[in-house]
Motif scaffolding. Sequence first.
Motif, PDB file in Angstrom:
ATOM      1  N   CYS A  20      55.971  30.967  42.171  1.00  0.00           N
ATOM      2  CA  CYS A  20      54.631  31.226  42.680  1.00  0.00           C
ATOM      3  C   CYS A  20      54.689  32.385  43.675  1.00  0.00           C
ATOM      4  CB  CYS A  20      54.084  29.971  43.351  1.00  0.00           C
ATOM      5  SG  CYS A  20      52.325  30.024  43.587  1.00  0.00           S
ATOM      6  N   PHE A  21      53.799  33.340  43.511  1.00  0.00           N
ATOM      7  CA  PHE A  21      53.762  34.534  44.346  1.00  0.00           C
ATOM      8  C   PHE A  21      52.498  34.555  45.189  1.00  0.00           C
ATOM      9  CE2 PHE A  21      56.412  35.560  40.775  1.00  0.00           C
ATOM     10  CZ  PHE A  21      57.350  36.484  41.224  1.00  0.00           C
ATOM     11  N   ASP A  22      52.652  34.891  46.468  1.00  0.00           N
ATOM     12  CA  ASP A  22      51.513  35.328  47.247  1.00  0.00           C
ATOM     13  C   ASP A  22      51.110  36.701  46.681  1.00  0.00           C
ATOM     14  OD1 ASP A  22      49.627  35.600  49.361  1.00  0.00           O
ATOM     15  OD2 ASP A  22      51.089  36.739  50.514  1.00  0.00           O
ATOM     16  N   MET A  23      49.885  37.137  46.956  1.00  0.00           N
ATOM     17  CA  MET A  23      49.457  38.422  46.393  1.00  0.00           C
ATOM     18  C   MET A  23      49.535  39.565  47.401  1.00  0.00           C
ATOM     19  SD  MET A  23      45.963  39.470  44.333  1.00  0.00           S
ATOM     20  CE  MET A  23      44.995  39.944  45.788  1.00  0.00           C
ATOM     21  N   THR A  58      46.773  32.847  46.632  1.00  0.00           N
ATOM     22  CA  THR A  58      46.348  33.837  47.612  1.00  0.00           C
ATOM     23  C   THR A  58      45.076  33.392  48.323  1.00  0.00           C
ATOM     24  OG1 THR A  58      45.550  36.117  47.876  1.00  0.00           O
ATOM     25  CG2 THR A  58      45.151  35.078  45.750  1.00  0.00           C
ATOM     26  N   GLY A  59      44.904  33.880  49.535  1.00  0.00           N
ATOM     27  CA  GLY A  59      43.687  33.613  50.270  1.00  0.00           C
ATOM     28  C   GLY A  59      42.587  34.603  49.962  1.00  0.00           C
ATOM     29  N   SER A  60      42.860  35.605  49.156  1.00  0.00           N
ATOM     30  CA  SER A  60      41.862  36.617  48.825  1.00  0.00           C
ATOM     31  C   SER A  60      40.772  36.048  47.916  1.00  0.00           C
ATOM     32  CB  SER A  60      42.521  37.816  48.139  1.00  0.00           C
ATOM     33  OG  SER A  60      43.267  38.577  49.060  1.00  0.00           O
ATOM     34  N   VAL A  63      40.944  39.391  43.485  1.00  0.00           N
ATOM     35  CA  VAL A  63      42.152  38.935  42.794  1.00  0.00           C
ATOM     36  C   VAL A  63      42.089  39.310  41.311  1.00  0.00           C
ATOM     37  CG1 VAL A  63      43.527  36.921  42.132  1.00  0.00           C
ATOM     38  CG2 VAL A  63      42.532  37.057  44.430  1.00  0.00           C
ATOM     39  N   SER A  64      40.954  39.079  40.691  1.00  0.00           N
ATOM     40  CA  SER A  64      40.797  39.413  39.271  1.00  0.00           C
ATOM     41  C   SER A  64      40.983  40.908  39.032  1.00  0.00           C
ATOM     42  CB  SER A  64      39.414  38.977  38.783  1.00  0.00           C
ATOM     43  OG  SER A  64      39.269  37.580  38.877  1.00  0.00           O
ATOM     44  N   GLU A  65      40.437  41.719  39.937  1.00  0.00           N
ATOM     45  CA  GLU A  65      40.567  43.172  39.818  1.00  0.00           C
ATOM     46  C   GLU A  65      42.031  43.595  39.879  1.00  0.00           C
ATOM     47  OE1 GLU A  65      40.020  46.944  42.788  1.00  0.00           O
ATOM     48  OE2 GLU A  65      38.414  45.450  42.804  1.00  0.00           O
ATOM     49  N   VAL A  66      42.769  43.042  40.852  1.00  0.00           N
ATOM     50  CA  VAL A  66      44.169  43.417  41.040  1.00  0.00           C
ATOM     51  C   VAL A  66      45.026  42.956  39.871  1.00  0.00           C
ATOM     52  CG1 VAL A  66      46.230  43.023  42.444  1.00  0.00           C
ATOM     53  CG2 VAL A  66      44.035  43.483  43.558  1.00  0.00           C
ATOM     54  N   ASP A 104      50.196  32.153  34.595  1.00  0.00           N
ATOM     55  CA  ASP A 104      49.864  30.826  34.075  1.00  0.00           C
ATOM     56  C   ASP A 104      48.847  30.120  34.966  1.00  0.00           C
ATOM     57  OD1 ASP A 104      52.002  30.367  31.796  1.00  0.00           O
ATOM     58  OD2 ASP A 104      53.034  31.324  33.474  1.00  0.00           O
ATOM     59  N   ILE A 105      48.924  30.382  36.265  1.00  0.00           N
ATOM     60  CA  ILE A 105      48.058  29.718  37.244  1.00  0.00           C
ATOM     61  C   ILE A 105      47.625  30.739  38.285  1.00  0.00           C
ATOM     62  CG2 ILE A 105      47.915  27.909  39.014  1.00  0.00           C
ATOM     63  CD1 ILE A 105      50.307  26.589  37.468  1.00  0.00           C
ATOM     64  N   ILE A 106      46.345  30.711  38.638  1.00  0.00           N
ATOM     65  CA  ILE A 106      45.823  31.565  39.701  1.00  0.00           C
ATOM     66  C   ILE A 106      44.992  30.701  40.649  1.00  0.00           C
ATOM     67  CG2 ILE A 106      44.357  33.535  40.280  1.00  0.00           C
ATOM     68  CD1 ILE A 106      44.935  34.613  37.434  1.00  0.00           C
ATOM     69  N   VAL A 107      45.359  30.698  41.914  1.00  0.00           N
ATOM     70  CA  VAL A 107      44.600  29.984  42.938  1.00  0.00           C
ATOM     71  C   VAL A 107      44.168  31.006  43.984  1.00  0.00           C
ATOM     72  CG1 VAL A 107      44.655  28.221  44.753  1.00  0.00           C
ATOM     73  CG2 VAL A 107      45.835  27.816  42.572  1.00  0.00           C
ATOM     74  N   THR A 108      42.866  31.101  44.212  1.00  0.00           N
ATOM     75  CA  THR A 108      42.334  32.061  45.177  1.00  0.00           C
ATOM     76  C   THR A 108      41.738  31.331  46.381  1.00  0.00           C
ATOM     77  OG1 THR A 108      40.028  32.143  44.381  1.00  0.00           O
ATOM     78  CG2 THR A 108      41.671  33.447  43.171  1.00  0.00           C
TER      79      THR A 108
END
Length: 217
Positions: A7-10, A110-112, A117-120, A129-133
């Motif tokens: 899992c990566f921070d953005m 990410t907290g963004s 987030v979608s743009e980046v 696989d997973i995106i949490v904003t």
Amino acid sequence: MNKKAVCFDMDGVIVDTMRHHVEAWRHAFNINGYDHEELIFYLREGMPGKKTIVDVFNHSNVEVNEELIERIYVQKRDYFKEHAQYEFIEETVSTLIALSDKRIPIAVVTGSRKEFVSEVLSKLPVTFDIIVTGDDVKEGKPSPEPYLLAMDRLSFKPSEWLVIENAPLGIQSAKSAGAYCLAVETTLEEKYLKEADQIIRPKEMLLQVKSLIKGMK
């Protein structure tokens, strides 16, 4: 130590945006008559926007009302949208590609805002696989909620996750969720990252991830 998902921070890990966030925060506070050094905002990376504002005022022992909080929040957001330019962190992109090639699950926490987030992420050569904003959680970092939400979407135990972070609040969030945390020195010095399990420089990322992830030996 075989981890099964990463899992990566953005901001500050995948993409070099933190200096633009900090510039936007300083601008919004300044036009309302308040001045703060950059470090104040770097140390609060990952905290939701309005909570950041309250925390900065609390740090300065200044009372604040909802109207001012909302004004600073909107001004910061608008300034960032108008002025921010960003580049991807090459070492992270290489690591993402290597993980994707090996079919290792990858996530972003990410907290963004979801819109940014979608743009980046749309510009990257991999699919997460997973995106949490920040729009997906009630409590942002340092609460474990963002990472726990990501973990709940796959069948791995928290201890089987590797998290890559670059800021104290993100490290606290990952550790509280039960993950192993690599802290990468992109925006802050080592002395601010000591709660992580391991502290690395960007150029060391791929090698360290390979040493920790099952299936990448």
